[in-house]
Design an enzyme around this catalytic site. Sequence first.
Site, mmCIF file in Angstrom:
data_model
loop_
_atom_site.group_PDB
_atom_site.id
_atom_site.type_symbol
_atom_site.label_atom_id
_atom_site.label_comp_id
_atom_site.label_asym_id
_atom_site.label_seq_id
_atom_site.Cartn_x
_atom_site.Cartn_y
_atom_site.Cartn_z
ATOM 1 N N TYR A 116 0.830 -1.210 0.000
ATOM 2 C CA TYR A 116 0.000 0.000 0.000
ATOM 3 C C TYR A 116 0.863 1.258 0.000
ATOM 4 C CZ TYR A 116 -3.394 3.502 1.184
ATOM 5 O OH TYR A 116 -4.193 4.619 1.142
ATOM 6 N N TRP A 118 1.247 5.660 -1.683
ATOM 7 C CA TRP A 118 0.956 6.684 -2.692
ATOM 8 C C TRP A 118 2.043 6.847 -3.737
ATOM 9 C CZ3 TRP A 118 -2.435 11.129 -3.373
ATOM 10 C CH2 TRP A 118 -3.707 10.893 -2.838
HETATM 11 N N1 LIG Z 1 -2.333 8.276 12.384
HETATM 12 C C1 LIG Z 1 -2.700 8.367 11.107
HETATM 13 N N2 LIG Z 1 -2.110 7.582 10.173
HETATM 14 C C2 LIG Z 1 -2.482 7.667 8.896
HETATM 15 C C3 LIG Z 1 -3.476 8.591 8.480
HETATM 16 C C4 LIG Z 1 -4.098 9.393 9.470
HETATM 17 O O1 LIG Z 1 -5.010 10.190 9.182
HETATM 18 N N3 LIG Z 1 -3.663 9.267 10.765
HETATM 19 N N4 LIG Z 1 -3.818 8.677 7.166
HETATM 20 C C5 LIG Z 1 -3.635 7.475 6.352
HETATM 21 C C6 LIG Z 1 -3.831 7.719 4.919
HETATM 22 S S1 LIG Z 1 -5.314 8.444 4.460
HETATM 23 C C7 LIG Z 1 -2.940 7.312 3.977
HETATM 24 S S2 LIG Z 1 -3.396 7.397 2.319
HETATM 25 C C8 LIG Z 1 -1.650 6.725 4.352
HETATM 26 C C9 LIG Z 1 -0.507 7.159 3.416
HETATM 27 O O2 LIG Z 1 0.560 6.302 3.551
HETATM 28 P P1 LIG Z 1 1.647 6.102 2.385
HETATM 29 O O3 LIG Z 1 1.003 6.241 1.055
HETATM 30 O O4 LIG Z 1 2.383 4.859 2.672
HETATM 31 O O5 LIG Z 1 2.578 7.359 2.648
HETATM 32 P P2 LIG Z 1 3.625 8.082 1.693
HETATM 33 O O6 LIG Z 1 4.476 8.900 2.590
HETATM 34 O O7 LIG Z 1 2.907 8.778 0.599
HETATM 35 O O8 LIG Z 1 4.485 6.864 1.143
HETATM 36 C C10 LIG Z 1 4.865 6.736 -0.167
HETATM 37 C C11 LIG Z 1 6.304 6.252 -0.213
HETATM 38 O O9 LIG Z 1 6.622 5.956 -1.569
HETATM 39 C C12 LIG Z 1 7.932 6.466 -1.876
HETATM 40 N N5 LIG Z 1 7.969 6.690 -3.326
HETATM 41 C C13 LIG Z 1 7.652 7.812 -4.018
HETATM 42 N N6 LIG Z 1 7.787 7.597 -5.337
HETATM 43 C C14 LIG Z 1 8.196 6.324 -5.498
HETATM 44 C C15 LIG Z 1 8.491 5.522 -6.631
HETATM 45 O O10 LIG Z 1 8.388 5.946 -7.776
HETATM 46 N N7 LIG Z 1 8.859 4.237 -6.400
HETATM 47 C C16 LIG Z 1 8.983 3.721 -5.144
HETATM 48 N N8 LIG Z 1 9.379 2.461 -5.007
HETATM 49 N N9 LIG Z 1 8.731 4.467 -4.040
HETATM 50 C C17 LIG Z 1 8.326 5.745 -4.235
HETATM 51 C C18 LIG Z 1 8.039 7.697 -1.034
HETATM 52 O O11 LIG Z 1 9.403 8.032 -0.831
HETATM 53 C C19 LIG Z 1 7.297 7.289 0.245
HETATM 54 O O12 LIG Z 1 8.162 6.726 1.203
HETATM 55 O O13 LIG Z 1 -1.328 7.070 5.699
HETATM 56 C C20 LIG Z 1 -2.344 6.704 6.603
HETATM 57 N N10 LIG Z 1 -1.874 6.868 7.965
HETATM 58 N N1 LIG Z 2 -1.500 18.442 2.431
HETATM 59 C C1 LIG Z 2 -1.944 17.168 2.402
HETATM 60 N N2 LIG Z 2 -3.163 16.910 1.874
HETATM 61 C C2 LIG Z 2 -3.635 15.641 1.872
HETATM 62 C C3 LIG Z 2 -2.867 14.554 2.350
HETATM 63 C C4 LIG Z 2 -1.585 14.859 2.918
HETATM 64 O O1 LIG Z 2 -0.866 13.962 3.390
HETATM 65 N N3 LIG Z 2 -1.170 16.162 2.925
HETATM 66 N N4 LIG Z 2 -3.352 13.270 2.282
HETATM 67 C C5 LIG Z 2 -4.440 13.014 1.336
HETATM 68 C C6 LIG Z 2 -5.115 11.745 1.611
HETATM 69 S S1 LIG Z 2 -4.342 10.311 1.129
HETATM 70 C C7 LIG Z 2 -6.349 11.671 2.141
HETATM 71 S S2 LIG Z 2 -7.101 10.164 2.320
HETATM 72 C C8 LIG Z 2 -7.083 12.874 2.570
HETATM 73 C C9 LIG Z 2 -7.624 12.673 3.964
HETATM 74 O O2 LIG Z 2 -8.674 13.527 4.217
HETATM 75 P P1 LIG Z 2 -9.206 13.608 5.715
HETATM 76 O O3 LIG Z 2 -9.159 12.296 6.356
HETATM 77 O O4 LIG Z 2 -10.523 14.291 5.695
HETATM 78 O O5 LIG Z 2 -8.095 14.600 6.318
HETATM 79 P P2 LIG Z 2 -7.529 14.870 7.786
HETATM 80 O O6 LIG Z 2 -6.689 16.090 7.662
HETATM 81 O O7 LIG Z 2 -6.890 13.672 8.341
HETATM 82 O O8 LIG Z 2 -8.821 15.188 8.635
HETATM 83 C C10 LIG Z 2 -9.625 16.327 8.375
HETATM 84 C C11 LIG Z 2 -10.055 16.955 9.677
HETATM 85 O O9 LIG Z 2 -10.997 16.155 10.360
HETATM 86 C C12 LIG Z 2 -11.055 16.655 11.685
HETATM 87 N N5 LIG Z 2 -11.508 15.588 12.568
HETATM 88 C C13 LIG Z 2 -10.784 14.579 13.075
HETATM 89 N N6 LIG Z 2 -11.560 13.781 13.841
HETATM 90 C C14 LIG Z 2 -12.794 14.321 13.818
HETATM 91 C C15 LIG Z 2 -14.043 13.962 14.412
HETATM 92 O O10 LIG Z 2 -14.183 12.961 15.111
HETATM 93 N N7 LIG Z 2 -15.100 14.764 14.141
HETATM 94 C C16 LIG Z 2 -15.008 15.856 13.363
HETATM 95 N N8 LIG Z 2 -16.106 16.565 13.140
HETATM 96 N N9 LIG Z 2 -13.844 16.228 12.806
HETATM 97 C C17 LIG Z 2 -12.762 15.468 13.018
HETATM 98 C C18 LIG Z 2 -9.660 17.093 12.028
HETATM 99 O O11 LIG Z 2 -9.693 18.362 12.656
HETATM 100 C C19 LIG Z 2 -8.956 17.099 10.692
HETATM 101 O O12 LIG Z 2 -8.208 18.286 10.458
HETATM 102 O O13 LIG Z 2 -6.224 14.003 2.582
HETATM 103 C C20 LIG Z 2 -5.480 14.123 1.370
HETATM 104 N N10 LIG Z 2 -4.853 15.428 1.350
HETATM 105 MO MO LIG Z 3 -5.386 8.582 2.167
#
Ligand SMILES: Nc1nc2c(c(=O)[nH]1)N[C@H]1C(S)=C(S)[C@@H](COP(=O)(O)OP(=O)(O)OC[C@H]3O[C@@H](n4cnc5c(=O)[nH]c(N)nc54)[C@H](O)[C@@H]3O)O[C@H]1N2
Ligand SMILES: Nc1nc2c(c(=O)[nH]1)N[C@H]1C(S)=C(S)[C@@H](COP(=O)(O)OP(=O)(O)OC[C@H]3O[C@@H](n4cnc5c(=O)[nH]c(N)nc54)[C@H](O)[C@@H]3O)O[C@H]1N2
Ligand SMILES: [Mo]
Length: 769
Positions: A116, A118
């Site tokens: 998994y 990005w």
């Molecule tokens: N506590 C907490 N944890 C969370 C979340 C949260 O809200 N709270 N959010 C979750 C969510 S929504 C998501 S989507 C995940 C994201 O989790 P990930 O998608 O695992 O996070 P990234 O840091 O985007 O990891 C991508 C990795 O790919 C590497 N990479 C970039 N380009 C390439 C390439 O071309 N080839 C290869 N082999 N590697 C490459 C980058 O250096 C990086 O280390 O995290 C989740 N974790």
């Molecule tokens: N800059 C930036 N943008 C991103 C990403 C990133 O890593 N960096 N990741 C991308 C990815 S993969 C995803 S999936 C999306 C994730 O999109 P989301 O999951 O919506 O994003 P978050 O910033 O984790 O959360 C949004 C807000 O929800 C609020 N929140 C948390 N818990 C609760 C709750 O119980 N109730 C309410 N009402 N509010 C709550 C928090 O204040 C938080 O700032 O973002 C995407 N956009």
């Molecule tokens: Mo995500």
Amino acid sequence: MSLGDAGEAGFLPHTSHWGVFSARMRDGELEVRPHPGDPDPNGILENFPAALRHRARIARPMVRRGWLENGPGPDDRRGRDDYVPMAWPAVLDLLGSELMRVRDGFGPGAIFGGSYGWASAGRFHHAQSQIHRFLNTACGGYVKSVNSYSSGSSQVLVPHIIGEYEDLTKRNVSWEQIAEHSEIVIAFGGMALKNSMVAGGSVSKHVERGAMQRAAERGCEFVLVSPLRSDLPDEVRAQWVSCIPASDTALMMAIVHTLVTEGLHDRAFLDRYTVGWPVFERYLLGETDGQPKDAAWAAPLTGLPADEIVALARRLAGKRAVVVVSHSLQRAEHGEQPVWMGMVLAAALGQIGLPGGGYAYALGAIAYYGRRFNAVPVPTFSQGRNGVCDYIPVARISDMLLHPGTPYRYNGQTRTYPAIKLVYWAGGNPFHHHQDLNRLRKAFARLDTLVVHELAWTATARHADIVLPCTMTLEREDIGASSNDPLLLPMRPVVPPYGEARDDYAIFADLAERLGAREAFTEGRSVRQWLEHLYEPTRAALAARGLPAPRFAEFWESEGYELPQQPDDGGRLRAFRQDPERNPLATPSGKLEIFSETIAGFGEADCPGHPAWLGPVHVPDEAAPYVLVANQPRTRLHSQLDFGGHSGASKHRGREVARMHPDDAAARGIREGDIVRLFNERGACLAGVALTDGIRRGVIQLPTGAWYDPADPEEDKPLCVHGNPNVLTRDIGTSALAQGCTGQLTTVQVERFDGNLPPIQAYDPPALA
Ligand SMILES: Nc1nc2c(c(=O)[nH]1)N[C@H]1C(S)=C(S)[C@@H](COP(=O)(O)OP(=O)(O)OC[C@H]3O[C@@H](n4cnc5c(=O)[nH]c(N)nc54)[C@H](O)[C@@H]3O)O[C@H]1N2
Ligand SMILES: Nc1nc2c(c(=O)[nH]1)N[C@H]1C(S)=C(S)[C@@H](COP(=O)(O)OP(=O)(O)OC[C@H]3O[C@@H](n4cnc5c(=O)[nH]c(N)nc54)[C@H](O)[C@@H]3O)O[C@H]1N2
Ligand SMILES: [Mo]
């Protein structure tokens, strides 16, 4: 459609998940500038220059010393061992034999290739597609993962109750409709601009700020339900309702209760378009459990005055109202409930399917949503066929590795965790995305072999047995595109690869050769030939519509061009509203399911047949009196390029910054700019502190993405000195229905850290043997 002007003075077009840009090298420095058509470019672009040649990049293939000396097998030295550099041919020979040992000795079902993550934009060098195609063609397949960390619970729930996930998220209420039609937007979890500036694949125009501004100027009201005021832009002058985290379901129920008791709900809509309302209504009114879900009931649960809840319900009624629920709400225990209840609230308001009204689940969480789809397909790299059908819900990785053979529930089935020998990761960072990292370390210690392709020394790479350095996007050619962004873009390499780094494709092609599968994997094509091959269906579709359809060579020399797009027609939900008999939803009943017989039939206590208040979760106690919101970071995408300039500039004394309310800080003797230690039973981390009244009292916010940096990796639960909140979060599924990620919320204690500040070592390459 135009091919645009030729690039100016060496700037080459490129794209990233955080926006389209162009770049050039000048005097040894990388310069980036946003796409000229982008009204609101993303500052994350500024991470590229310092990251490009940073010491955190991986220069050569490496093998962990313990693995080299002892061979494959469980080893708790992962994460604290040193490394032996190796030449490419030798390391590929070694890995080829190891893959054969596992494949032939245990079968491809012993390989976990979920991988998994990005990775980077670009339709060909998409790391997930590359690794899956490799495992399919050369190893007979792999155990995969399903769903995402983003939307692990909504993806499973929505098909039961609303229908196709994309009909709800991507072909529904658009930004254009918000700008023109909505009268009130209530956003649970907000629509933070930092989040909607990102989209997997490509985004050429960041339209969200402008659309919200236009709506507000027209008189549309915004209500933000969130513990953080910054979750909607200041420009919309939102009413900020700062509820207790994870209490939204109770708030929504009390709003609907008020609508019902005051006769403000849309009975005709509920009768015609939904099933199960009568069952739910009895629950809502307390006829089944003696507890009416009224405002007085919700007040202590949500931390909001009852009269404020009643006023909010009245404010929503009778308007073109849109209910938004962000992904974050379902990334928590019982995360299914607010998603389901959001649909019920929108149904009670009766606006579903009308322009700018209804249920815009996840609008603004990411730039995928609220946009138009292209009318022609974009290039797609085929992954081939997986010979293994086993899978896990993505966030159950530690459970799988720690408990092979153990049964678990998922979406109405009892499944069994497979026995995995080898994990292969390309394009993701589990030490970013997974919860309870100290538990994940134990899980990875169980493996025979962990293989990682990375461009930088992430903690995941540091736990690997075989580390293969891959190129960064700026070092290779590709095609930039996304199914709902119009720009099709040639991504031209700006710099040569770093050190000995190679493209994932080249690595897999040479490995496939060792497994006798080069031809199956490559189909005999070079990268350029692949790009041309992937481009062709798009060109042909343009030609079939009688539109200009440039040949590949012409496209490749251009600045890209815009594809035709489909109309903004409200999609399936609009059609359903217009004629529910002829355009049923893809649910068992063809209607919105307020009560789901399917889900009720699964018999899960933590996800019954209709939305329910299952009691508070993430509840503070004496040991952990604050709720931690671990949300997405503003200055980077997840952990990517955390070593870049924009990310670094947002830190305090090198640490990630936690935000807390001044009153909470004062009570703990904490001042602005202090370093604090956040801790609970699972772990501890350091962070800088910023004080703000834009956060609810009792809540601390620490974004994800600072690289895991254990002070002493020999310890069982080492202190992360850098501020990675996933040392604190709990590794448990949302429910037995979906088993989604619950990383958004946890509970913690906080104290001022007065000791000697340990250095940040996250970006230093590991020691060489
Ligand atoms: N506590 C907490 N944890 C969370 C979340 C949260 O809200 N709270 N959010 C979750 C969510 S929504 C998501 S989507 C995940 C994201 O989790 P990930 O998608 O695992 O996070 P990234 O840091 O985007 O990891 C991508 C990795 O790919 C590497 N990479 C970039 N380009 C390439 C390439 O071309 N080839 C290869 N082999 N590697 C490459 C980058 O250096 C990086 O280390 O995290 C989740 N974790
Ligand atoms: N800059 C930036 N943008 C991103 C990403 C990133 O890593 N960096 N990741 C991308 C990815 S993969 C995803 S999936 C999306 C994730 O999109 P989301 O999951 O919506 O994003 P978050 O910033 O984790 O959360 C949004 C807000 O929800 C609020 N929140 C948390 N818990 C609760 C709750 O119980 N109730 C309410 N009402 N509010 C709550 C928090 O204040 C938080 O700032 O973002 C995407 N956009
Ligand atoms: Mo995500």
